[in-house]
Design an enzyme around this catalytic site. Sequence first.
Site, PDB file in Angstrom:
ATOM      1  N   GLU A 260      49.873  -8.690  62.696  1.00  0.00           N
ATOM      2  CA  GLU A 260      48.666  -8.397  63.483  1.00  0.00           C
ATOM      3  C   GLU A 260      48.314  -9.666  64.237  1.00  0.00           C
ATOM      4  O   GLU A 260      47.984 -10.684  63.630  1.00  0.00           O
ATOM      5  CB  GLU A 260      47.497  -7.989  62.590  1.00  0.00           C
ATOM      6  N   CYS A 298      39.227  -9.501  64.784  1.00  0.00           N
ATOM      7  CA  CYS A 298      40.385  -9.124  65.587  1.00  0.00           C
ATOM      8  C   CYS A 298      40.121  -7.857  66.378  1.00  0.00           C
ATOM      9  O   CYS A 298      40.773  -7.606  67.394  1.00  0.00           O
ATOM     10  CB  CYS A 298      41.605  -8.915  64.690  1.00  0.00           C
TER      11      CYS A 298
END
Length: 524
Positions: A260, A298
């Site tokens: 990620e 994020c």
Amino acid sequence: MTTSSPLLPNFVGGQWIHGTGAGTPLFDPILGTELARVDATGLDLPEAFRFAREVGGQALRALTYRQRAALLAQVAQVLQANRADYEAISVANSGTVKADTAVDVDGGIYTVGVYAKLGDGLGDVFHLTEGDAARLGKDPLFQSQHVAVPTRGVALFINAFNFPSWGLWEKAAPALLSGAPVIVKPATATAWLTQRMVQDVVNAGILPAGALSVICGSASGLMDQLQAFDVVSFTGSADTAAVIRSHPAVVQRSVRVNIEADSVNSALLAPGEANAEALDLLVKEVVREMTVKSGQKCTAIRRIFVPEALFDSAASAIAARLASTTVGNPRNEAVRMGAVVSRAQFNAVQEGLQALKAHTEVLFDGNTLPLVDADPAQACCVGPTLLGARNPDNHPVVHDVEVFGPVATLMPYRDEAHALALVRRGQGSLVASVYGTQADDLARIALALADSHGRVHVISPDVKAAHTGHGNVMPQSQHGGPGRAGGGEELGGLRALRFYHQRSAIQASTAVLGAGVAPATAKA
């Protein structure tokens, strides 16, 4: 500034071990005081990985999914019992207000609980089946049955600084349920909370020896320990992700990798939405995503797209809400937004902000407002900043640069095709949110964005009180995204277990398949 802070021990090989070095200090980002030190110097990493792989893995795989789920339920209880301590650590080490601490700590505990329930539903079995058996020829006697069995390797987690609790448990819960032992390397700046949570679970004696380990400090040498059946999951920058992908463990030994990385997420007000309620839904969510955890998520909204005619209205409405955001010491009840986690992160936000300002106009600058109960020369506080790019086609920087803080850029679009093209310039993101009132339009846009996003969050008036939030990662839904977001997939309910399993096709007679391969096993 004190230098007598405690050196936090690592837990590897079934025992607590201090590093042999002086340690790296962890600081309070508001007060600047040293809180603790972490160090992994001198650890016997080959033995740590061997112990986890052989002792921890073997013990976990000897349990059924239901038995492992029961262990997760006990883990959740231990974490909940110590929640007050975790909140104090989060405030001190991450500079978060209580509401932001809840996103991290409660989110982690909730995720463990969800996987405990999912695992209980899998039953007392040791492997999963995928689909039905398929005949391989005209005679139905010989068939193929796909199964998923737990990997015999270790799961290495290299985590980011922004979610020391949730970042651990959203990975560890499905891994442990799958039967994979975990070694977590938290980001150094906020490692205290991760280390303390592991300590509490270990001290409770819930998991088998070697099932859960924590290494705090330098990550040097960790990847070198990985073998063919191990897996590694990384959350962080695209640059570090590239280093991981090019490591011999991955290139030569085919270690499975989940990444990620960077994500310039979008919020889109659907075309033709002159409805004030739709605009209000967008404004509220944008402000929330800019300010929760000081924009250090994020999944936070980085780009905002509205029809050209609504650009000024949206700018004014967002700025008005941001103006009421109090920034400063999270210990003060009047403060709504605390600090970024470190001086290094503060400097990174300032650098990124300057890069964006060169291509935008400032629509709201929260840095002009005084901090509450905090020294601006010491505290790592950044005021929420709304930028505007009236010609987004000619400024690629606004689509490429992710400022990991309370910063977002508002941009206008001409029509639906233009809006979709602008969103896709993010080159793959974790999440996009769409706001509007017309179900047909929202469905069409959501499906159009699905190819470039791991999640599309649609907010309409009928779910304004029920939706879970643009940036809130729920364990029932996939977390990850294509392209620059890393190409990874986490969570998504039982889908998360696939990463920690090996799929294999058992080709045999129906009698063999019926003797234990297919019957009475859970479906993957």
